[in-house]
Scaffold this active site. Structure first.
Site, PDB file in Angstrom:
ATOM      1  N   LYS A 187      10.208  -2.460   2.562  1.00  0.00           N
ATOM      2  CA  LYS A 187       9.628  -3.775   2.241  1.00  0.00           C
ATOM      3  C   LYS A 187      10.682  -4.860   2.230  1.00  0.00           C
ATOM      4  O   LYS A 187      10.384  -6.006   2.566  1.00  0.00           O
ATOM      5  CB  LYS A 187       8.855  -3.729   0.914  1.00  0.00           C
ATOM      6  CG  LYS A 187       7.647  -2.813   1.001  1.00  0.00           C
ATOM      7  CD  LYS A 187       6.376  -3.350   0.377  1.00  0.00           C
ATOM      8  CE  LYS A 187       5.195  -2.533   0.879  1.00  0.00           C
ATOM      9  NZ  LYS A 187       4.002  -2.572   0.088  1.00  0.00           N
TER      10      LYS A 187
ATOM     11  N   LYS B 214       2.305   5.591   9.274  1.00  0.00           N
ATOM     12  CA  LYS B 214       1.113   5.683   8.416  1.00  0.00           C
ATOM     13  C   LYS B 214       0.207   4.460   8.609  1.00  0.00           C
ATOM     14  O   LYS B 214       0.689   3.364   8.906  1.00  0.00           O
ATOM     15  CB  LYS B 214       1.508   5.878   6.943  1.00  0.00           C
ATOM     16  CG  LYS B 214       1.797   4.612   6.192  1.00  0.00           C
ATOM     17  CD  LYS B 214       1.627   4.754   4.671  1.00  0.00           C
ATOM     18  CE  LYS B 214       1.628   3.354   4.081  1.00  0.00           C
ATOM     19  NZ  LYS B 214       1.221   3.144   2.761  1.00  0.00           N
TER      20      LYS B 214
ATOM     21  N   LYS C  73      -2.532  -1.199   5.212  1.00  0.00           N
ATOM     22  CA  LYS C  73      -3.362  -2.403   5.194  1.00  0.00           C
ATOM     23  C   LYS C  73      -2.542  -3.661   5.471  1.00  0.00           C
ATOM     24  O   LYS C  73      -3.092  -4.708   5.737  1.00  0.00           O
ATOM     25  CB  LYS C  73      -4.179  -2.517   3.906  1.00  0.00           C
ATOM     26  CG  LYS C  73      -3.429  -2.478   2.590  1.00  0.00           C
ATOM     27  CD  LYS C  73      -4.375  -2.787   1.429  1.00  0.00           C
ATOM     28  CE  LYS C  73      -4.365  -1.828   0.270  1.00  0.00           C
ATOM     29  NZ  LYS C  73      -3.217  -1.838  -0.613  1.00  0.00           N
TER      30      LYS C  73
HETATM   31  P1  ATP Z   1       0.605  -1.294   1.931  1.00  0.00           P
HETATM   32  O1  ATP Z   1       0.459  -0.510   3.184  1.00  0.00           O
HETATM   33  O2  ATP Z   1       0.162  -2.698   2.015  1.00  0.00           O
HETATM   34  O3  ATP Z   1       1.939  -1.120   1.276  1.00  0.00           O
HETATM   35  P2  ATP Z   1      -1.081   0.711   0.997  1.00  0.00           P
HETATM   36  O4  ATP Z   1      -2.183   0.701   1.999  1.00  0.00           O
HETATM   37  O5  ATP Z   1      -0.057   1.779   1.040  1.00  0.00           O
HETATM   38  O6  ATP Z   1      -0.403  -0.699   0.924  1.00  0.00           O
HETATM   39  P3  ATP Z   1      -1.395   1.088  -1.839  1.00  0.00           P
HETATM   40  O7  ATP Z   1      -2.133   0.298  -2.842  1.00  0.00           O
HETATM   41  O8  ATP Z   1       0.071   0.958  -1.879  1.00  0.00           O
HETATM   42  O9  ATP Z   1      -1.848   0.714  -0.398  1.00  0.00           O
HETATM   43  O10 ATP Z   1      -1.848   2.607  -1.899  1.00  0.00           O
HETATM   44  C1  ATP Z   1      -2.944   3.102  -2.598  1.00  0.00           C
HETATM   45  C2  ATP Z   1      -3.054   4.599  -2.413  1.00  0.00           C
HETATM   46  O11 ATP Z   1      -3.407   4.908  -1.069  1.00  0.00           O
HETATM   47  C3  ATP Z   1      -1.753   5.342  -2.685  1.00  0.00           C
HETATM   48  O12 ATP Z   1      -2.049   6.533  -3.378  1.00  0.00           O
HETATM   49  C4  ATP Z   1      -1.223   5.650  -1.322  1.00  0.00           C
HETATM   50  O13 ATP Z   1      -0.410   6.795  -1.315  1.00  0.00           O
HETATM   51  C5  ATP Z   1      -2.502   5.890  -0.548  1.00  0.00           C
HETATM   52  N1  ATP Z   1      -2.334   5.626   0.874  1.00  0.00           N
HETATM   53  C6  ATP Z   1      -1.952   4.458   1.448  1.00  0.00           C
HETATM   54  N2  ATP Z   1      -1.913   4.570   2.791  1.00  0.00           N
HETATM   55  C7  ATP Z   1      -2.266   5.847   3.083  1.00  0.00           C
HETATM   56  C8  ATP Z   1      -2.406   6.585   4.303  1.00  0.00           C
HETATM   57  N3  ATP Z   1      -2.176   6.027   5.478  1.00  0.00           N
HETATM   58  N4  ATP Z   1      -2.795   7.867   4.227  1.00  0.00           N
HETATM   59  C9  ATP Z   1      -3.036   8.453   3.041  1.00  0.00           C
HETATM   60  N5  ATP Z   1      -2.920   7.820   1.854  1.00  0.00           N
HETATM   61  C10 ATP Z   1      -2.548   6.532   1.859  1.00  0.00           C
END
Ligand code: ATP
Ligand code: LTN
Length: 336
Positions: A119, A201, A204
């Site tokens: 980040k 991965k 969002k």
């Molecule tokens: P950003 O990508 O904007 O950093 P994020 O999509 O990772 O955000 P978070 O709020 O940080 O969202 O994550 C919420 C939950 O979703 C966490 O438990 C994270 O591990 C899970 N998660 C996020 N992306 C994935 C993915 N691609 N596959 C599986 N689990 C995920």
């Protein structure tokens, strides 16, 4: 099967940032597990708005996203009567325990976090102390509720390791205070991949919206995104090393249709990628439809959402205050 009384059940804690609409990765990697765990654990779930301040947010958008996240959690099946559901900034103990834990986490350990490195790379203009400190707030979230298990996606494993180290370090100095939390990461869907770069991965905050499916995308958008998903130059729908794009689509398909990989491979034997991708898109759109309808209804009902987050914060404060006072006493602060 007979259920255990609530107070004998182990505690689960997890949080999700209101930084946008949840993706299929969030849903399959974390949220589906949150829902499933509600019968066997005392679950505490939070929309972690303080965490999202580590990246610059537009205030109006953040407020909207926070309420929408709450509505989405309810729509996914989080039951506020069974679980404690709250907004992190409403419960002041989180920020307070973070400060104490900060004084027990080595600078070097925080600096090794890959999310911090990623980040700070993505936002070189805003490498703030909160971004660095993010895992201390996450440790406070978990330890305040004395959680035994933490359902997260695979990307959070390193942060959870830091929470565990922090609990162990504190317990070694002051005697048994915190249970050491275990990660609960789904075997297949713990890391749902980007539809455009299947070695990364699904996220969002990806700049390319074709890389992720938001759980609120319209059916035609979902189908379009799957149709343009990156696969490979072969033709066989099979789960095999090196076929990251196809493997990812198979995992997603099996998760929403409740199938094994072998069953899905058999279904698509002899069929081309075009037909496969279309079918995955349709299955995801169909799976998300009821959730979208529930979310729309819940998001419109601001009175209900308000009642829900106020009650949730009250319950969360009652539990977490006990832990905070215990910690304050142990480190030598006078509890009034
Ligand atoms: P950003 O990508 O904007 O950093 P994020 O999509 O990772 O955000 P978070 O709020 O940080 O969202 O994550 C919420 C939950 O979703 C966490 O438990 C994270 O591990 C899970 N998660 C996020 N992306 C994935 C993915 N691609 N596959 C599986 N689990 C995920
Ligand atoms: N860092 C997590 C969100 C999060 C969390 C938590 C997860 C904040 N506090 C406590 C589990 C337990 C993420 O998904 N990025």
């Amino acid at each position: 099967m007979e259920q255990k009384p609530a107070e004998q059940k182990p505690v689960v804690f997890s949080g999700i940032q209101p930084t946008g609409v949840f993706t299929l990765g969030n849903y399959l990697g974390a949220l589906k597990n949150w829902v499933r765990l509600q019968d066997d654990y005392r679950c505490v779930y939070s929309v972690v708005d303080l965490h999202s301040l580590t990246v610059r947010q537009e205030p109006r958008e953040l407020r909207e996203n926070t309420l929408r996240s709450l509505a989405l959690l309810l729509a996914c099946g989080i039951d506020p009567e069974k679980s404690v559901l709250f907004i992190q900034s409403h419960v002041h103990t989180h920020a307070e325990l973070t400060w104490v834990l900060d004084c027990y986490i080595p600078f070097g350990e925080l600096g090794r976090m890959t999310q911090f490195k990623d980040k700070s790379g993505a936002h070189p203009e805003n490498i703030n102390a909160g971004l660095f400190n993010y895992p201390a707030l996450m440790a406070a979230d978990i330890l305040l509720y004395r959680a035994a298990s933490v359902p997260v996606g695979a990307d959070q494993k390193q942060h959870l390791e830091l929470s565990r180290n922090t609990a162990i370090r504190f317990n070694n100095i002051y005697g048994d205070t915190f249970p050491v939390p275990e990660p609960l990461i789904p075997k297949d869907t713990g890391r749902v991949m980007s539809l455009q770069e299947p070695t990364k991965k699904m996220s969002k905050s990806d700049i390319n919206p074709k890389a992720y499916v938001s759980v609120l995308d319209r059916p035609e958008t979902i189908i379009k995104k799957f149709k343009s998903a990156v696969t490979d130059s072969e033709t066989e729908v099979a789960f095999r090393e090196g076929k990251d794009g196809v493997n990812n689509l198979l995992i997603i398909y099996c998760a929403v249709e409740n199938l094994t990989i072998e069953q899905a491979e058999a279904e698509f034997a002899g069929k081309g990628y075009g037909e496969f991708k279309l079918r995955v898109g349709e299955a995801v759109a169909e799976h998300l439809r009821p959730l979208q309808e529930r979310c729309e209804r819940l998001y419109a009902d601001k009175a209900y959402l308000g009642e829900c987050y106020r009650k949730g914060a009250e319950k969360a404060l009652a539990i977490s205050k006990r832990t905070l006072e215990k910690v304050y006493k142990k480190v030598g602060l006078i509890v009034p």
